[in-house]
Motif scaffolding. Structure first.
Motif, short mmCIF file in Angstrom:
data_model
loop_
_atom_site.label_atom_id
_atom_site.label_comp_id
_atom_site.label_asym_id
_atom_site.label_seq_id
_atom_site.Cartn_x
_atom_site.Cartn_y
_atom_site.Cartn_z
N GLU A 37 0.83 -1.21 0.00
CA GLU A 37 0.00 0.00 0.00
C GLU A 37 0.87 1.26 0.00
OE1 GLU A 37 0.48 -2.05 2.43
OE2 GLU A 37 0.98 -0.86 4.21
N LYS A 38 2.13 1.13 0.38
CA LYS A 38 3.09 2.26 0.30
C LYS A 38 4.18 1.94 -0.72
CE LYS A 38 1.10 4.75 3.45
NZ LYS A 38 0.34 5.96 3.05
N ARG A 39 3.82 1.06 -1.68
CA ARG A 39 4.73 0.69 -2.77
C ARG A 39 6.07 0.17 -2.24
NH1 ARG A 39 0.35 1.00 -4.15
NH2 ARG A 39 -0.55 2.17 -5.88
N SER A 74 9.76 -1.67 -5.36
CA SER A 74 9.95 -0.75 -4.24
C SER A 74 10.09 0.69 -4.74
CB SER A 74 11.19 -1.11 -3.42
OG SER A 74 11.44 -0.09 -2.45
N ALA A 75 9.31 1.58 -4.12
CA ALA A 75 9.38 3.01 -4.46
C ALA A 75 10.50 3.71 -3.71
CB ALA A 75 8.05 3.67 -4.15
N GLY A 76 11.45 2.93 -3.16
CA GLY A 76 12.63 3.55 -2.56
C GLY A 76 12.44 3.92 -1.11
N ILE A 77 13.27 4.82 -0.66
CA ILE A 77 13.23 5.20 0.76
C ILE A 77 11.86 5.78 1.09
CG2 ILE A 77 14.07 7.56 0.45
CD1 ILE A 77 15.82 7.13 2.96
N ASP A 78 11.40 5.51 2.29
CA ASP A 78 10.15 6.08 2.76
C ASP A 78 10.33 7.60 2.83
OD1 ASP A 78 8.01 7.04 4.41
OD2 ASP A 78 7.70 4.96 5.07
N GLY A 135 15.29 4.53 -6.59
CA GLY A 135 16.22 4.86 -5.53
C GLY A 135 16.68 3.61 -4.78
N ALA A 136 16.36 3.55 -3.48
CA ALA A 136 16.75 2.39 -2.67
C ALA A 136 16.20 1.09 -3.25
CB ALA A 136 16.26 2.57 -1.23
N GLY A 137 15.08 1.17 -3.97
CA GLY A 137 14.52 -0.02 -4.61
C GLY A 137 15.41 -0.50 -5.75
N1 ACO Z 1 7.64 6.64 0.64
C1 ACO Z 1 6.48 6.67 1.32
N2 ACO Z 1 5.28 6.46 0.75
C2 ACO Z 1 5.26 6.20 -0.57
C3 ACO Z 1 6.43 6.14 -1.34
C4 ACO Z 1 7.66 6.38 -0.68
N3 ACO Z 1 8.84 6.33 -1.33
N4 ACO Z 1 6.10 5.88 -2.62
C5 ACO Z 1 4.76 5.76 -2.64
N5 ACO Z 1 4.25 5.95 -1.41
C6 ACO Z 1 2.85 5.92 -0.99
C7 ACO Z 1 2.06 7.11 -1.54
O1 ACO Z 1 2.23 8.24 -0.71
C8 ACO Z 1 0.67 6.55 -1.51
O2 ACO Z 1 0.20 6.58 -0.18
P1 ACO Z 1 -1.36 6.99 0.13
O3 ACO Z 1 -2.17 5.93 -0.55
O4 ACO Z 1 -1.43 6.94 1.62
O5 ACO Z 1 -1.55 8.34 -0.48
C9 ACO Z 1 0.87 5.08 -1.87
O6 ACO Z 1 2.23 4.79 -1.58
C10 ACO Z 1 0.65 4.79 -3.34
O7 ACO Z 1 1.42 5.69 -4.07
P2 ACO Z 1 0.94 6.29 -5.47
O8 ACO Z 1 1.86 7.40 -5.83
O9 ACO Z 1 -0.52 6.59 -5.41
O10 ACO Z 1 1.17 5.00 -6.41
P3 ACO Z 1 1.46 4.96 -7.94
O11 ACO Z 1 1.44 3.51 -8.29
O12 ACO Z 1 0.55 5.88 -8.70
O13 ACO Z 1 2.95 5.56 -8.12
C11 ACO Z 1 5.31 5.68 -7.65
C12 ACO Z 1 4.02 4.81 -7.69
C13 ACO Z 1 5.66 6.12 -9.09
C14 ACO Z 1 6.38 4.80 -7.08
C15 ACO Z 1 5.07 6.95 -6.81
O14 ACO Z 1 4.42 6.59 -5.60
C16 ACO Z 1 6.35 7.68 -6.46
O15 ACO Z 1 6.89 8.42 -7.29
N6 ACO Z 1 6.85 7.50 -5.20
C17 ACO Z 1 8.01 8.22 -4.68
C18 ACO Z 1 9.31 7.65 -5.26
C19 ACO Z 1 10.53 8.32 -4.65
O16 ACO Z 1 10.79 9.49 -4.88
N7 ACO Z 1 11.32 7.57 -3.86
C20 ACO Z 1 12.52 8.04 -3.22
C21 ACO Z 1 13.72 7.71 -4.11
S1 ACO Z 1 15.27 8.21 -3.43
C22 ACO Z 1 15.76 6.94 -2.40
O17 ACO Z 1 15.21 5.87 -2.37
C23 ACO Z 1 16.99 7.19 -1.53
#
Ligand code: ACO
Length: 267
Positions: A37-39, A74-78, A135-137
């Motif tokens: 649910e938080k990818r 994984s969408a990477g770091i929280d 990112g972390a993913g």
């Molecule tokens: N941290 C915390 N929560 C997250 C993250 C994250 N990295 N990614 C997604 N979520 C949460 C969203 O806030 C959302 O929560 P909600 O339902 O309570 O509003 C839920 O996961 C679903 O996210 P959506 O954006 O609605 O999902 P979608 O499939 O449309 O998009 C995607 C997925 C592209 C991954 C998008 O969520 C995104 O861009 N996330 C952030 C990615 C990011 O910038 N990560 C950090 C990289 S740097 C590093 O890892 C060091």
């Protein structure tokens, strides 16, 4: 598995924040990022739990599969880690900014422990990646020896776009796999690399239809387990050392490993 890695106590860190499932079935261990649910966003507790799994991996395990539940690997770091409040019990980057350099580096090294063990010669690690690996993913996928991608996989090294560097062990495997120029281009543009390109440039061993990902992982795992265990360990050790040795040194290493194999097999 509820240990906090960064500035929190075990009691303060919920299973929900760890976000991992871990199962061992004979010679196969499967780690599942399990916060769909938080990818499958990762926290310090996730990395601490990964390190804990590595430290306690049963001796019989030969293959470690790393996969993600839901639409994204994984969408990477929280992203809460970038807020002043951070993740409950785990602090944040903002609170880490007050640490002196060496204390911060120690914390990063602690997080990196969760990734580094996936390269151990006694196991083969396989990342099964669908959807986003950001990112972390992406770095977790890069920490594994092999990557099978679903055709909807999208890889992105987003850290530079956020003003950060990739620091979860991903930079070396990325350069080793795609070369320095391509690694610079991928990281400094923070662009998305889709599955087909990933396979073409060496970031994936295989791309399959999304529905076929579990079957492809099973097939690869079966093939890996069909080889002699000791020969597999020695061969992985040889291959891992190859880039750091001259041809002559590598030939000598081959001879040493073979001597041990022949002795084990025939004496
Ligand atoms: N941290 C915390 N929560 C997250 C993250 C994250 N990295 N990614 C997604 N979520 C949460 C969203 O806030 C959302 O929560 P909600 O339902 O309570 O509003 C839920 O996961 C679903 O996210 P959506 O954006 O609605 O999902 P979608 O499939 O449309 O998009 C995607 C997925 C592209 C991954 C998008 O969520 C995104 O861009 N996330 C952030 C990615 C990011 O910038 N990560 C950090 C990289 S740097 C590093 O890892 C060091």
């Amino acid at each position: 598995m509820t240990e906090a890695a960064f500035g929190g106590s075990a009691e303060q860190t919920s299973e929900e924040e760890v976000g991992l499932r871990y199962e061992v079935d004979g010679e196969i261990a499967t780690i599942t990022l399990d916060r769909p649910e938080k990818r499958n966003a990762q926290t310090f507790a996730t990395w601490s739990a990964l390190a804990h799994i590595g430290d306690n991996l049963p001796q019989q395990v030969r293959v470690v599969v790393v996969r993600g539940e839901g639409p994204s690997f994984s969408a990477g770091i929280d992203l809460r880690m970038f807020t002043p409040e951070g993740v409950p019990g785990q602090g944040s980057f903002a609170s880490s900014a007050t640490l002196d350099g060496s204390a911060f580096e120690k914390r990063v090294a602690q997080a990196q422990r969760g990734f580094l063990w996936l390269r151990r010669p006694d196991i083969v690690s396989v990342a099964a990646v669908q959807g986003h690996a950001i990112g972390a993913g992406f770095q977790l996928a890069l920490a594994c020896d092999l990557r099978i991608l679903a055709d909807d996989a999208q890889l992105c090294m987003k850290e530079p776009a956020l003003g950060l560097v990739p620091d979860l062990t991903g930079t070396k495997p990325l350069v080793d796999l795609v070369g320095l120029s391509r690694a610079i281009e991928i990281c400094l543009t923070a662009r998305t690399v889709k599955a087909e390109e990933a396979a073409r440039i060496g970031l994936a061993e295989l791309v399959v239809a999304r529905a076929e990902l579990p079957g492809a992982v099973r097939d690869l795992t079966g093939a890996l387990l069909a080889t002699n265990r000791d020969a597999a360990v020695a061969t992985k050790r040889l291959l891992q050392g190859a880039s750091g040795r001259s041809l002559e040194e590598q030939c000598a290493a081959e001879a040493r490993e073979q001597a041990a194999r022949v002795k084990a097999l025939f004496s």
